[in-house]
Design a protein around this motif. Structure first.
Motif, mmCIF file in Angstrom:
data_model
loop_
_atom_site.group_PDB
_atom_site.id
_atom_site.type_symbol
_atom_site.label_atom_id
_atom_site.label_comp_id
_atom_site.label_asym_id
_atom_site.label_seq_id
_atom_site.Cartn_x
_atom_site.Cartn_y
_atom_site.Cartn_z
ATOM 1 N N TRP A 40 0.724 -1.143 -0.050
ATOM 2 C CA TRP A 40 0.035 -0.035 -0.021
ATOM 3 C C TRP A 40 0.790 1.105 0.029
ATOM 4 C CZ3 TRP A 40 -4.145 -1.070 -1.917
ATOM 5 C CH2 TRP A 40 -5.003 -2.138 -1.260
ATOM 6 N N ASN A 41 2.073 1.264 0.158
ATOM 7 C CA ASN A 41 2.958 2.523 0.250
ATOM 8 C C ASN A 41 3.954 2.464 -0.885
ATOM 9 O OD1 ASN A 41 4.507 0.164 0.949
ATOM 10 N ND2 ASN A 41 5.868 1.401 2.353
ATOM 11 N N LYS A 94 -18.273 1.867 -20.325
ATOM 12 C CA LYS A 94 -18.262 1.195 -21.632
ATOM 13 C C LYS A 94 -18.284 2.282 -22.781
ATOM 14 C CE LYS A 94 -21.182 -2.993 -20.664
ATOM 15 N NZ LYS A 94 -21.611 -2.327 -19.068
ATOM 16 N N ASP A 95 -18.906 3.478 -22.570
ATOM 17 C CA ASP A 95 -18.915 4.608 -23.600
ATOM 18 C C ASP A 95 -17.452 5.470 -23.322
ATOM 19 O OD1 ASP A 95 -18.881 6.083 -21.293
ATOM 20 O OD2 ASP A 95 -20.575 6.860 -21.681
ATOM 21 N N GLY A 96 -16.594 4.813 -22.531
ATOM 22 C CA GLY A 96 -15.264 5.598 -22.739
ATOM 23 C C GLY A 96 -15.176 7.028 -21.987
ATOM 24 N N ASN A 97 -16.238 7.506 -21.392
ATOM 25 C CA ASN A 97 -16.396 8.798 -20.888
ATOM 26 C C ASN A 97 -15.922 8.899 -19.290
ATOM 27 O OD1 ASN A 97 -16.809 9.764 -23.497
ATOM 28 N ND2 ASN A 97 -19.110 9.527 -23.249
ATOM 29 N N ILE A 98 -15.969 7.964 -18.642
ATOM 30 C CA ILE A 98 -15.528 8.073 -17.279
ATOM 31 C C ILE A 98 -14.404 7.094 -16.938
ATOM 32 C CG2 ILE A 98 -16.339 7.928 -14.859
ATOM 33 C CD1 ILE A 98 -19.050 8.873 -15.494
ATOM 34 N N MET A 99 -13.266 7.515 -16.102
ATOM 35 C CA MET A 99 -12.394 6.492 -15.848
ATOM 36 C C MET A 99 -12.363 6.612 -14.264
ATOM 37 S SD MET A 99 -8.479 6.997 -16.648
ATOM 38 C CE MET A 99 -8.292 6.229 -18.353
ATOM 39 N N TYR A 100 -12.070 5.380 -13.642
ATOM 40 C CA TYR A 100 -11.689 5.429 -12.365
ATOM 41 C C TYR A 100 -10.218 4.773 -12.362
ATOM 42 C CZ TYR A 100 -16.594 5.473 -11.270
ATOM 43 O OH TYR A 100 -18.097 5.917 -11.312
ATOM 44 N N PHE A 101 -9.300 5.348 -11.542
ATOM 45 C CA PHE A 101 -7.871 4.916 -11.703
ATOM 46 C C PHE A 101 -7.237 5.206 -10.290
ATOM 47 C CE2 PHE A 101 -7.780 9.405 -12.762
ATOM 48 C CZ PHE A 101 -6.695 9.904 -12.216
ATOM 49 N N THR A 102 -6.215 4.457 -9.854
ATOM 50 C CA THR A 102 -5.593 4.455 -8.627
ATOM 51 C C THR A 102 -4.285 5.508 -8.846
ATOM 52 O OG1 THR A 102 -6.075 1.996 -8.197
ATOM 53 C CG2 THR A 102 -4.131 2.940 -7.182
ATOM 54 N N ARG A 103 -4.082 6.092 -7.671
ATOM 55 C CA ARG A 103 -2.763 7.139 -7.700
ATOM 56 C C ARG A 103 -2.392 7.237 -6.197
ATOM 57 N NH1 ARG A 103 -4.405 13.209 -9.688
ATOM 58 N NH2 ARG A 103 -3.747 12.292 -11.793
ATOM 59 N N ASN A 104 -1.254 7.685 -6.150
ATOM 60 C CA ASN A 104 -0.911 7.821 -4.678
ATOM 61 C C ASN A 104 -1.611 9.002 -3.983
ATOM 62 O OD1 ASN A 104 2.572 7.487 -5.767
ATOM 63 N ND2 ASN A 104 1.661 6.178 -4.056
ATOM 64 N N ASN A 105 -1.693 8.835 -2.683
ATOM 65 C CA ASN A 105 -2.167 9.785 -2.000
ATOM 66 C C ASN A 105 -1.531 11.240 -1.917
ATOM 67 O OD1 ASN A 105 -3.874 11.308 -0.203
ATOM 68 N ND2 ASN A 105 -3.171 10.151 1.785
ATOM 69 N N LYS A 164 1.302 11.336 3.890
ATOM 70 C CA LYS A 164 1.501 10.245 4.653
ATOM 71 C C LYS A 164 0.727 9.891 5.650
ATOM 72 C CE LYS A 164 6.605 10.542 3.454
ATOM 73 N NZ LYS A 164 7.913 10.577 3.939
ATOM 74 N N ASP A 165 0.487 8.593 6.073
ATOM 75 C CA ASP A 165 -0.336 8.194 7.251
ATOM 76 C C ASP A 165 0.309 8.424 8.502
ATOM 77 O OD1 ASP A 165 1.353 6.000 7.427
ATOM 78 O OD2 ASP A 165 -0.562 4.729 6.818
ATOM 79 N N ALA A 166 -0.181 8.163 9.782
ATOM 80 C CA ALA A 166 0.488 8.309 10.830
ATOM 81 C C ALA A 166 2.003 7.318 10.986
ATOM 82 C CB ALA A 166 -0.409 7.785 12.086
ATOM 83 N N GLU A 167 1.713 6.431 10.340
ATOM 84 C CA GLU A 167 3.108 5.534 10.223
ATOM 85 C C GLU A 167 3.935 5.652 9.253
ATOM 86 O OE1 GLU A 167 1.459 1.636 10.139
ATOM 87 O OE2 GLU A 167 0.705 1.639 11.950
ATOM 88 N N GLY A 168 3.838 6.839 8.796
ATOM 89 C CA GLY A 168 4.720 7.405 7.504
ATOM 90 C C GLY A 168 4.531 6.677 6.266
ATOM 91 N N PHE A 169 3.438 5.844 5.818
ATOM 92 C CA PHE A 169 3.409 5.464 4.484
ATOM 93 C C PHE A 169 2.290 6.252 3.527
ATOM 94 C CE2 PHE A 169 3.451 1.186 7.075
ATOM 95 C CZ PHE A 169 4.671 0.991 6.975
ATOM 96 N N ASP A 182 -6.725 9.249 4.181
ATOM 97 C CA ASP A 182 -5.402 9.293 4.377
ATOM 98 C C ASP A 182 -4.539 8.079 5.226
ATOM 99 O OD1 ASP A 182 -5.274 11.661 3.103
ATOM 100 O OD2 ASP A 182 -5.014 12.889 4.847
ATOM 101 N N ALA A 183 -5.522 7.569 6.062
ATOM 102 C CA ALA A 183 -5.358 6.453 6.990
ATOM 103 C C ALA A 183 -5.506 5.211 6.357
ATOM 104 C CB ALA A 183 -6.233 6.406 8.126
ATOM 105 N N TYR A 184 -6.098 4.931 5.132
ATOM 106 C CA TYR A 184 -5.677 3.668 4.654
ATOM 107 C C TYR A 184 -5.802 3.586 3.138
ATOM 108 C CZ TYR A 184 -10.909 4.494 4.978
ATOM 109 O OH TYR A 184 -12.057 5.101 4.571
ATOM 110 N N SER A 185 -5.647 2.584 2.498
ATOM 111 C CA SER A 185 -5.508 2.445 1.124
ATOM 112 C C SER A 185 -6.972 2.305 0.499
ATOM 113 C CB SER A 185 -4.158 1.619 0.335
ATOM 114 O OG SER A 185 -3.088 2.429 0.686
ATOM 115 N N VAL A 186 -7.236 2.782 -0.730
ATOM 116 C CA VAL A 186 -8.393 2.367 -1.621
ATOM 117 C C VAL A 186 -7.737 2.347 -3.161
ATOM 118 C CG1 VAL A 186 -10.613 2.908 -2.532
ATOM 119 C CG2 VAL A 186 -9.906 3.410 -0.140
#
Length: 626
Positions: free
Chosen positions: A170-171, A211-222, A230-235, A261-265
Motif C-alpha cells: 500500500w506504500n 463502456k462509453d469511454g467517458n468516465i475513468m476510475y484509476f489508482t494514484r498515490n495519496n 503520509k499516514d500516521a506510520e509514514g506510509f 489518508d489512514a488507509y488505501s483504496v
C-alpha cells in the motif's frame, strides 16, 4: 381341480392379505414391546415420508436415545427436519448440529484446513489457456491491463526507470504511468501516455473505464496540493480517482469520498451495469491485509457506503485486483486462497451480488509459483490479459495475452447413476421419480427412470445432498451424499411396497424383508434377536385371522446331512411353538425341516464356499397356505 380354478383361488388369496410392512407391522411389533434399531428406523422413515412429523420425531427420538450407536446420518437429518416442521427450532438445531458433526468427515475432503486436496482442484482447471507474449513488454514493468475502446490501457514505469517491486504494497513509491494502446492490440500500434491530467509525477496504476469511454476510475498515490500525504506510520497510501472525458481530454478529476489518508483504496472495477464499483482496501472492517469491497454508484454520481464482500472471498491475507465480467464473474488475485505460490488468480460467480459461490483457482498456465494478477477477459471473444513476475519475462512484471479454450469449472459437479427396483421381486421400476434435495430439504432437481429402470442426474458436490427415489405404491427411500471430490457414483434403490398383497405360496419372510432367524450353534431355542423377526409374522397373522402359515427351516451343507435334517425340523417346530405360545392358533400353523436338501446356491457337500455363501442357505420360510 383344474389349472384355471387353482389360478382363480390363488388370485383370490393374493388379494386377501394386504398390509403395510412399514407401519402396520412395525407399529404393532413396537407396541408389543419388541424394539430394535431396525424397527424404529423403518417406522420413523414411514412417518417421515408420509409427512406425519409428530410421530416421526417421537420415533427418531427413541432411536437416538435407545440405539445411539445405530443412528446414521439420514436419521439425524430426518429427526431435525421433523422437529423443524413442528416449530421446535431450538431442538431441531441441536439435532442438526449432530448431523453436521457426522458429515464433517466428508467436508474435510474439500476443505484446505481439513486436508483438502486443493492441488487436484487446481489441476482440474489447468491447461485451459493458450498464453502468448505481449508486444509492449519492456525491461521495466508492465501490468494492470484494462479494456478501453478498441485497445488497452496499462501501467508501466518504462519512462521513469523505477522498477515497480513495491507495487503489491500500500506504500508504493515508484513512479508508474498509464499508457494507451490505440488500434490493434497485438500489433501494439500507437502506444501513448494518457494526458498530463491523468499522469503526474506521482504514481498512477490500475484503471477501469465505462463502456462509453467517458468516465475513468484509476489508482494514484495519496497527494494533497501536489505533495505526497503520509499516514500516521509514514506510509504513502493509495486512492481511487474519477475523471471525465470532455472534448477528448480527461478533466474534472476528483478524489472519491470514501478515500482516506489512514488507509488505501485502490484497483477499481465496474459491474456490468456500471452501478457498482469494486475495489481493494485495508479500510476498517477488513478481514485481512487487503480485502475486496464494493460500493453503489448512485444515479447522480454520488456513492453509497462501502461493503466488504465477506469471508468467502476475503481471507486473512491479500485479496486484490478485482475484475468483473459481463456475466458477473469476479476475478481477483489472492495469496490467502490455496494456490501455487505468491498471488494466484481466482474466479467466483457473483450474480445478484451473491458472494457465497465457489472460489476457484484458474489453474496453470495463468497461475504460476510467482505473482499472477490484474486478470481481465472478454467473455465473448474468450481473449484476455494478465500480468505476472514469473521467470522468463522481459521485466520485473510483464503482461501476457491469452485465449481461454475451456471455461473455468466453478461448480463441483458429481454424476449419479443407478437403477430403481422392487426390493422383493428385483423388477426394475419404470417411471420412478428420483429427486435431489439439499440439507434444508429443498428440492433441487428431479428426473425419472427410463424403460430399463435407470436414471442419471448431476448434483453439486460442494454441499451435502439427499438423493430420494419415489414410486406410487412404494415407500420412498433416500441416500445422503456428503461433500465429495466429484467422482461419479452409482446408487441403486430397492423400494419396498407400501402395501404388500400376498397370496398362496408367497413367503412372508421375503414380503416382510425378515432378517435371518438365527439359532445358537447346534441349538433350536428361539433367541432374543430372532423374536423381533417372528413377531412381524405374528403381527400379520393377527391382522388376518384366516391367514395360515407353514414354517420351513433350512440349514447349510456343513455337517452330516441326517443331523441337519433333524436339526432343521426341531428349529421349525420351535418356531411354531413360539408362535402358538404368543397366541396364534395351532391349526393355523404347520412346520417342516428340509435340512440341506434345498440350497439356494452351489454350496452343497464337496463344494468349498465362504461363510457368507453358506449363510444364504440357513433360512426360515413362512409360506402362506390355502
Amino acid at each position: 381341480m383344474g389349472q384355471e380354478r387353482l389360478l382363480e383361488r390363488a388370485n383370490e388369496k393374493f388379494e386377501q392379505y394386504s398390509f403395510s410392512p412399514a407401519i402396520d407391522i412395525y407399529k404393532k411389533v413396537l407396541d408389543k414391546g419388541y424394539v430394535s434399531a431396525e424397527v424404529l428406523k423403518k417406522l420413523g422413515n414411514a412417518y417421515y415420508f408420509n409427512a406425519d412429523y409428530k410421530e416421526a420425531a417421537a420415533i427418531f427420538e427413541r432411536l437416538v436415545k435407545e440405539f445411539p450407536e445405530n443412528v446414521e446420518e439420514e436419521e439425524f437429518f430426518k429427526y431435525a427436519q421433523s422437529l423443524k416442521s413442528l416449530g421446535d427450532y431450538d431442538a431441531s438445531q441441536k439435532v442438526m448440529d449432530q448431523f453436521l458433526e457426522m458429515t464433517s468427515g466428508d467436508r474435510r475432503a474439500l476443505n484446505l484446513d481439513r486436508a483438502r486436496d486443493y492441488m487436484a482442484e487446481i489441476r482440474k482447471n489447468s491447461g485451459r489457456y493458450t498464453i502468448s507474449d505481449f508486444p509492449q513488454n519492456t525491461e521495466y514493468s508492465e501490468f494492470a491491463p484494462s479494456f478501453y475502446e478498441q485497445g488497452l490501457i496499462f501501467a508501466s514505469d518504462r519512462d521513469t526507470g523505477n522498477l515497480a517491486k513495491y507495487r503489491h504494497t500500500w506504500n508504493s513509491k515508484d513512479f508508474l504511468d498509464l499508457y494507451e494502446i490505440k488500434g490493434e492490440i497485438k500489433k501494439g500500434v500507437g502506444v501513448v501516455k494518457l494526458g498530463d491530467n491523468i499522469n503526474t509525477r506521482l504514481h498512477e496504476s490500475t484503471s477501469i473505464t465505462t463502456k462509453d469511454g467517458n468516465i475513468m476510475y484509476f489508482t494514484r498515490n495519496n497527494v494533497v496540493e501536489g505533495k505526497y500525504a503520509k499516514d500516521a506510520e509514514g506510509f504513502i497510501r493509495l486512492k481511487i480517482f474519477r475523471a471525465k472525458r470532455i472534448d477528448g481530454q480527461w478533466l474534472e478529476i476528483e478524489d472519491l469520498p470514501f478515500n482516506s489518508d489512514a488507509y488505501s483504496v485502490a484497483h477499481p472495477a465496474l459491474s456490468p451495469d456500471e452501478k457498482t464499483l469494486y475495489f481493494a482496501s485495508d479500510m476498517p472492517g477488513s478481514i485481512g491485509a487487503s480485502d475486496i469491497f464494493m460500493v453503489t454508484i448512485n444515479d447522480d454520481g454520488t456513492f453509497g457506503a462501502p461493503e466488504n464482500l465477506g469471508p468467502n472471498i476475503n481471507t486473512e491475507a491479500r485479496e486484490t485486483f478485482p475484475f468483473v465480467t459481463a456475466n458477473e464473474t469476479l476475478y481477483f488475485s489472492s495469496d490467502g486462497h490455496p494456490g501455487l505460490g505468491g498471488l494466484d488468480i481466482f474466479g467466483t460467480k457473483i450474480k445478484r451480488k451473491d458472494f457465497t459461490g465457489n472460489v476457484m483457482n484458474v489453474g496453470e498456465p495463468a497461475n504460476s509459483n510467482k505473482d499472477d494478477f490484474t486478470y481481465i477477459i472478454d467473455e465473448e471473444t474468450k481473449e484476455g490479459f494478465f500480468a505476472s513476475n514469473r521467470e522468463g519475462g522481459l521485466g520485473n512484471d510483464d503482461i501476457y495475452a491469452f485465449v481461454e479454450n475451456e471455461p473455468l469449472i466453478f461448480d463441483c459437479v458429481q454424476k449419479i447413476t443407478g437403477t430403481v427396483r422392487d426390493k422383493i421381486s428385483n423388477m426394475v421400476l419404470v417411471g420412478a421419480t428420483v429427486k435431489v434435495l439439499n440439507e434444508d430439504n429443498e428440492e433441487l432437481t428431479t428426473t425419472f427412470t427410463d424403460s430399463n429402470g435407470e436414471y442419471s442426474l448431476v448434483l453439486d458436490c460442494n454441499q451435502g445432498n439427499f438423493v430420494r427415489a419415489l414410486m406410487e405404491g412404494y415407500t420412498p427411500f433416500e441416500e445422503y451424499i456428503g461433500v465429495s471430490d466429484g467422482k461419479p457414483k452409482i446408487i441403486d434403490f430397492y423400494l419396498e411396497r407400501d402395501q404388500v398383497t400376498a397370496g398362496y405360496g408367497d413367503d412372508l419372510a421375503k414380503l416382510l424383508q425378515l432378517s435371518t432367524i438365527y439359532f445358537a450353534f447346534d441349538k433350536y431355542d428361539i433367541t432374543k434377536r430372532s423374536e423381533i423377526e417372528i413377531q412381524k409374522v405374528i403381527a400379520a397373522m393377527e391382522k388376518y385371522p384366516s391367514l395360515k402359515i407353514k414354517v420351513n427351516a433350512h440349514t447349510d451343507s456343513r455337517g452330516p446331512a441326517a443331523y441337519n435334517l433333524w436339526l432343521s425340523q426341531k428349529r421349525a417346530e420351535a418356531t411354531v411353538a413360539y408362535m402358538i405360545a404368543k397366541g396364534i392358533a395351532a391349526d393355523r400353523l404347520s412346520s417342516e425341516g428340509y435340512g440341506e436338501t434345498r440350497p439356494l446356491n452351489e454350496c452343497v457337500d464337496g463344494v468349498r464356499c465362504s461363510a457368507e455363501k453358506h449363510d444364504v442357505n440357513r433360512r426360515s420360510e413362512f409360506i402362506i397356505q390355502e
